[in-house]
Design a protein around this motif. Structure first.
Motif, mmCIF file in Angstrom:
data_model
loop_
_atom_site.group_PDB
_atom_site.id
_atom_site.type_symbol
_atom_site.label_atom_id
_atom_site.label_comp_id
_atom_site.label_asym_id
_atom_site.label_seq_id
_atom_site.Cartn_x
_atom_site.Cartn_y
_atom_site.Cartn_z
ATOM 1 N N GLU B 148 -26.300 -37.513 -8.590
ATOM 2 C CA GLU B 148 -24.954 -37.271 -8.109
ATOM 3 C C GLU B 148 -24.445 -35.906 -8.576
ATOM 4 N N SER B 151 -26.029 -33.257 -6.572
ATOM 5 C CA SER B 151 -25.504 -33.176 -5.207
ATOM 6 C C SER B 151 -24.174 -32.421 -5.189
ATOM 7 N N ARG B 155 -24.008 -29.321 -2.534
ATOM 8 C CA ARG B 155 -23.231 -29.521 -1.314
ATOM 9 C C ARG B 155 -22.363 -28.324 -0.905
ATOM 10 N N THR B 165 -25.702 -34.745 1.867
ATOM 11 C CA THR B 165 -25.412 -36.167 1.848
ATOM 12 C C THR B 165 -26.616 -36.970 2.320
ATOM 13 N N ARG B 169 -28.700 -39.617 0.020
ATOM 14 C CA ARG B 169 -28.929 -41.022 0.359
ATOM 15 C C ARG B 169 -30.399 -41.379 0.212
ATOM 16 N N ARG B 228 -14.571 -41.020 0.014
ATOM 17 C CA ARG B 228 -15.676 -40.078 -0.200
ATOM 18 C C ARG B 228 -15.152 -38.696 -0.568
ATOM 19 N N GLU B 231 -17.676 -35.848 -1.360
ATOM 20 C CA GLU B 231 -18.332 -35.295 -0.181
ATOM 21 C C GLU B 231 -17.396 -34.342 0.547
#
Ligand code: SF4
Ligand code: SF4
Lengths: 320, 368
Positions: B148, B151, B155, B165, B169, B228, B231
């Protein structure tokens, strides 16, 4: 230090511990100045000053602070805290002085002793004593002030338990045919603004009222046993236990739970009271008060509830 | 007896592994959805906080799928978490479910009680087996958090929106499938590689707007509850760091917790532990400011008491530490659109401030 003015906001824990606070500071030689009884100006100021997500009582309290802060040398904002690890208080009481400092500017010196709350009430007042010593430098005097303050509080509690609402300055109808238990925090029930004047409305309807303050410590303890230890914090526990007392003792014909809009603990207390009242078949109504609760809307609901109680009583009589 | 529990972000994968290793038949809680929320709202008191409602909805869904034992970590302290469990139990009983609940209070509060419950929970499994299960759980938690955190860095730089994303996953899938500590380690490095192979813009990561996230644990950890958030912010080009990871106390690359650090930082403004994460929120704003973050987002359930106490102190902190703080209070009426608009505006504001500051710095350098 003599003649210095100490301001006490007439709200929140003041409704439970007024004689303690007032006697203590007076005996220390302070002039005590209370904020005026809650009114719409205070409410408006509170709504303006407080984070907008706070519950109504916290807003009203900020309003009281704003109302006297400029006319006193010291401001008394006690911090209620859990007496032991197992006891808790609503976080807003725990952080009250910090919230006030964060939200209102130009404050006088804030006096914020940490008052530990146990199951049955205040537990130990050492911090109040220390506050007295710090302010006056006189140990003996502080000790005596504390002693007298504590006695004044004790007398008051006895008076209320024996004398009922009258001892709190509320008249009761002479020949009432119904008794309603009004459940809620002291600062919701006895503050005419916060309660929407519900006590007066019930009196006008010829109803006698009993409240958690009239339940003895022994009774409270008895009901406490039915729940996991200290499920809620001091005031919320009292609402729950007193509610149970009146549901099971036959001392009230119906229960009205007065809750504050935006109150976290109350949401849970109310759900429990609702479940329990269904179990015991006790008539139950919840009223949530917020800054927009109109007098009329409230009265209609209270009237309807009282009518229903009277109708039930009449039917019961007809059956026997 | 089939067992289930609440769903809180990716951690559920680690908890699944724990229960499986202890030979429990589990009903793995499914990620909450709109209908979970609706269920929860229908049966909760109106003013209960949103985590209470979502968790209740999750419990009902799991009970419907055959769960008979619900395990929950009881909260503690002055906020409402302390009586969540009892309220859930009563409401579910009232709805007619026949189930049992097992609450784990924090071990320090009542070590004996913790031990007894652990013994009940471990069932026939031997203690070495319990140790292995816990070891695997921990390894998974670490791997999940590592992924996490990575990411969050990748991102904001991705060339093609959504790539990170998707990679994330897939990486989660790897960790979920791992059955031993070794496999988990492998899954972790495989997952990190997946994330690192996302095509990104080159540039100085220091140029990214940096946002710290603080607030109540459930809304921080459960993406459904926070729309989210991470994100969205990443896709807006911001580098997010949140304050709560379940593996926080073993890490050094994020804000430190567990120790007295945050509480001490917060003390001049809020000397009391007001329950939940209220006091941490105050301390963390200061820590983020001192680490040069551009802004802070406070996430809180609507009417969350500790966060309201914290929020009343926010204006003062924001002023004294010169850092913008935006509070998002979340309830069942909160809409996705509203959140997105507010996030966009906030990121824009932070960018503008950053540019402004740079101009000021440049001006100072050129001596004008
Ligand atoms: S108990 Fe409820 S009404 Fe009282 S301060 Fe706390 S949240 Fe507000
Ligand atoms: S921390 Fe906030 S959301 Fe969590 S239980 Fe307490 S009031 Fe509810």
């Amino acid at each position: 230090m003599r003649d210095a003015v100490i301001g006490i906001p007439r709200y929140l824990s003041y409704y439970s511990f007024a004689p303690l606070y007032e006697t203590f500071f007076r005996e220390l030689g302070f002039q005590v100045r209370l904020s005026p009884p809650s009114n719409t100006d205070i409410l408006d100021a509170g709504v303006r000053e407080t984070v907008n997500d706070a519950c109504i009582p916290i807003k009203i309290f900020h309003g009281h602070v704003a109302a006297i802060k400029d006319r006193v040398d010291f401001l008394f904002v006690p911090r209620l805290a859990g007496a032991k690890m197992h006891y808790t208080v609503c976080p807003k009481f725990l952080g009250l002085p910090d919230m006030v400092r964060g939200s209102i500017s130009d404050l006088p010196d804030i006096i914020a002793p940490r008052l530990p709350m146990g199951r049955d009430g205040l537990q130990g007042l050492r911090s109040l004593y220390r506050t007295g010593v710090r302010l006056t430098g006189r140990r003996v005097q502080a000790m005596r002030a504390l002693h007298n303050a504590r006695r004044a509080l004790g007398r008051r509690i006895n008076q209320i338990q024996q004398g009922g609402l009258e001892a709190l300055g509320f008249d009761q109808p002479r020949d009432a045919d119904l008794t309603v238990a009004l459940i809620g925090y002291p600062y919701m029930l006895y503050d005419t603004l916060a309660s929407g004047g519900i006590l007066g409305q019930l009196r006008a309807l010829g109803v006698r009222v009993v409240t958690p303050e009239m339940v003895s410590t022994r009774e409270m303890r008895r009901h406490a046993r039915a729940y996991p230890e200290n499920l809620f914090w001091y005031y919320s526990n009292r609402s729950l236990w007193a509610g149970m007392h009146y549901m099971t003792s036959g001392l009230a014909d119906g229960i009205i739970h007065v809750t504050a809009f935006g109150c976290g603990p109350d949401a849970m207390v109310n759900k429990l009271l609702e479940l329990e009242s269904a179990r015991y078949g006790a008539p139950f109504m919840a009223i949530t008060v917020d800054e927009h609760t109109g007098d009329v809307g409230l009265r209609t609901r209270v009237e309807a509830f009282v009518d229903m109680l009277r109708w039930q009583a009449a039917r019961k009589e007809g059956l026997t | 007896m089939k067992v289930s529990y609440a769903h809180m972000g990716t951690s559920v994968m680690a908890v699944n592994a724990l229960a499986r290793t202890l030979d429990y038949e589990i009903v793995p809680p499914t990620p909450p959805t709109e209908s979970t929320l609706t269920l929860g709202v229908r049966h909760s008191p109106e003013f209960a906080c949103i985590p209470f409602k979502i968790v209740l909805g999750t419990y009902i869904e799991s009970l419907e799928r055959g769960a008979r034992l619900l395990v929950s970590g009881g909260g503690r302290g002055p906020c409402r978490a302390g009586y969540y469990g009892e309220m859930h139990r009563r409401i579910l009983l009232d709805l007619g479910y026949e189930h049992e609940m097992l609450f784990f209070w924090p071990p320090l509060r009542s070590p004996l009680d913790f031990y007894r419950k652990l013994r009940t929970f471990k069932g026939a499994a031997s203690w070495p087996r319990v140790y292995r299960a816990l070891r695997l759980t921990w390894e998974k938690l670490m791997a999940l958090d590592d992924l996490e955190i990575r990411s969050h860095r990748v991102r904001p730089l991705e060339r093609c929106p959504g790539d990170t994303t998707r990679a994330f996953r897939r990486a989660l899938g790897l960790v979920d499938a791992a059955e031993t500590v070794e496999e988990t380690k492998k899954a972790r490095s495989g997952g990190l590689e997946l994330l690192d192979s996302v095509p990104v813009y080159t540039g100085d990561p220091d140029d990214l707007v940096k946002i710290g996230v603080i607030g109540e644990i459930y809304v921080q950890l459960e993406p459904f509850a926070n729309f989210r958030l991470e994100e969205r912010l990443g896709e807006l080009g911001a580098w997010v760091q949140r304050s709560i990871f379940l593996t926080n106390f073993a890490r050094t690359d994020i804000l430190q917790r567990g120790d007295q650090g945050v509480a001490k930082t917060a003390a001049p403004y809020l000397p009391e532990n007001v329950g939940g994460h209220g006091q941490s929120s105050v301390g963390e704003i200061i820590q983020y400011a001192e680490r040069g973050f551009d802004g802070v987002i406070q996430l809180a359930p609507f009417a969350c008491i500790p966060e309201i106490v914290a929020k009343s102190i926010v204006p003062r902190l924001s002023r004294e530490y010169n850092i913008p703080v935006m509070t998002l209070f979340i309830d069942e009426q909160t809409g996705e659109g509203g959140i997105q608009t507010r996030l966009e505006a906030f990121v824009d504001l932070l960018r503008a401030r950053r540019r402004g500051r740079k101009d000021v710095d440049d001006a100072a350098l050129s001596g004008s």
